[in-house]
Design an enzyme around this catalytic site. Structure first.
Site, short mmCIF file in Angstrom:
data_model
loop_
_atom_site.label_atom_id
_atom_site.label_comp_id
_atom_site.label_asym_id
_atom_site.label_seq_id
_atom_site.Cartn_x
_atom_site.Cartn_y
_atom_site.Cartn_z
CD GLU A 97 -58.79 102.56 -51.07
OE1 GLU A 97 -59.23 102.81 -52.21
OE2 GLU A 97 -57.59 102.69 -50.76
CB CYS A 123 -75.90 113.88 -36.92
SG CYS A 123 -75.22 112.93 -35.55
#
Length: 374
Positions: A97, A123
């Site tokens: 974060e 993906c």
């Protein structure tokens, strides 16, 4: 999913400057090849990949994503201030974060009312991001959004090469082939409503998702503790009695040391991935209302020659309808499919009016297919 007013206005991309040939990787694996009695050329034979790209050491993911984003915006009439949402959708991130999207949004001077967040789904991340923006547009929550991603393969490739050279085992070679297909790159997909679309092209018509979650452990990429491998090595060299003593003495220092790893059961991923792709394909054609012969072009996720050939055969798609980049860019994860579409348009493979299928599959296993009128 069906959409009535969603367009891909532009696709920007950034290619890393360091070109790494498969022959170069194999030269670093010479001790492995010698130990396993293998001749050079096996890696390219197995994957169909001749070269891939790496970023320079220290180049940040947000830099790559920002560079691609600026190119996408430059190809349109929009600026960062016109965006209602920015999504970073890469597998690779700069930290846990805040969202990597925040750094990109800051560089682009996104307005403070915009939604800014990360999306993660192997993906499929960029395709999922496109769907997120499309849903916001259809709901009237947004007029324009940008989906960005940057992937880096240098670190995981260098790590796995070191491990292969140390182990020199055939099992390690088989497990690492998929990792060695990895390439690096960055992409940005600008999605707008019909009002903001200057060319009224690349209309997103809709799509479908399907999953086979029982196979979620077949392909994993993450971080693992260095401690177990260290203790196993000590036991192998010095015997079982040394294991306990060494573990107690180094546990505190090593328990928090993490290294990247990637593990892929390539044969099973291919088999079950093709099965999932076939199931998704049939639902996709029904949802969009097309027959296989009505689809002009397809852009698939770029894994390698074996995957490409198996997917096209299973779906009944002629080879000439597909455009590939894995031969010289490798598998760039979330970046591969949209960047391949951008290159296909540049090289006039994708033309105005083409009915195009984006065929994505990712670890999980998850499959997402989108239909566009180019």
């Amino acid at each position: 999913m069906k959409y009535s007013q969603v367009h891909i206005e532009a696709i920007g991309y950034e290619l890393p400057p360091v070109v790494v040939s498969t022959a170069e990787l194999e030269s670093r694996l010479a001790p492995v090849y010698q130990a396993l009695n293998m001749k050079p050329g096996q890696l390219e034979l197995l994957t169909g990949i001749n070269e891939r790209r790496w970023w320079e050491p220290g180049y940040s993911l947000s830099q790559g994503a920002t560079a691609a984003a600026r190119k996408a915006l430059a190809a349109s009439n929009l600026t960062g201030n016109d965006l209602d949402v920015l999504i970073y959708a890469g597998v690779c991130r700069e930290q846990f974060e805040p969202a990597t999207a925040c750094a990109v949004a800051h560089e682009l001077n996104i307005n403070s009312d915009a939604a800014v967040y990360d999306v993660s789904n192997a993906c499929l991340g960029v395709l999922n991001g496109i769907v997120d923006v499309a849903n916001r547009i259809e709901l009237g929550q947004a007029k324009a959004g940008l989906v960005v991603s940057a992937e880096t393969a240098r670190e995981i490739n260098e790590n796995v090469i070191d491990r292969m050279v140390r182990s020199k085992s055939p099992e390690m070679f088989r497990e690492s082939v998929a990792t060695l297909t990895g390439g690096s790159g960055a992409v940005a997909v600008l999605v707008t409503n019909e009002e903001l679309s200057s060319e009224k092209r690349r209309k997103v018509l809709g799509g479908v998702t399907q999953s086979a979650l029982q196979y979620h452990a077949l392909c994993r990429w993450g971080m693992q503790s260095l401690l177990p491998a260290t203790v196993q090595t000590v036991e192998k060299v010095f015997g079982h009695q040394a294991r306990s003593l060494v573990q107690r003495s180094i546990d505190f220092g090593l328990r928090h040391v993490m290294i990247p790893f990637m593990e892929t059961h390539a044969g099973e991923v291919l088999k079950y991935g093709v099965d999932l792709g076939f199931r998704t394909w049939n639902k996709f054609l029904h949802k969009i209302g097309w027959g296989t012969d009505q689809l002009d072009k397809v852009i698939c996720h770029q894994v390698g020659a074996g995957h490409r050939d198996a997917v096209l055969k299973a779906l009944g798609i002629p080879r000439e309808k597909e455009f590939s980049t894995f031969e010289f860019l490798g598998n760039m994860g979330t970046v591969s499919l949209p960047l391949t579409a951008a290159l296909a348009e540049e090289r006039e493979f994708l033309r105005p009016g083409d009915r195009v299928g984006f065929l994505g599959i990712g670890s999980g296993l998850n499959c997402l297919m989108l239909g566009l009128e180019w």
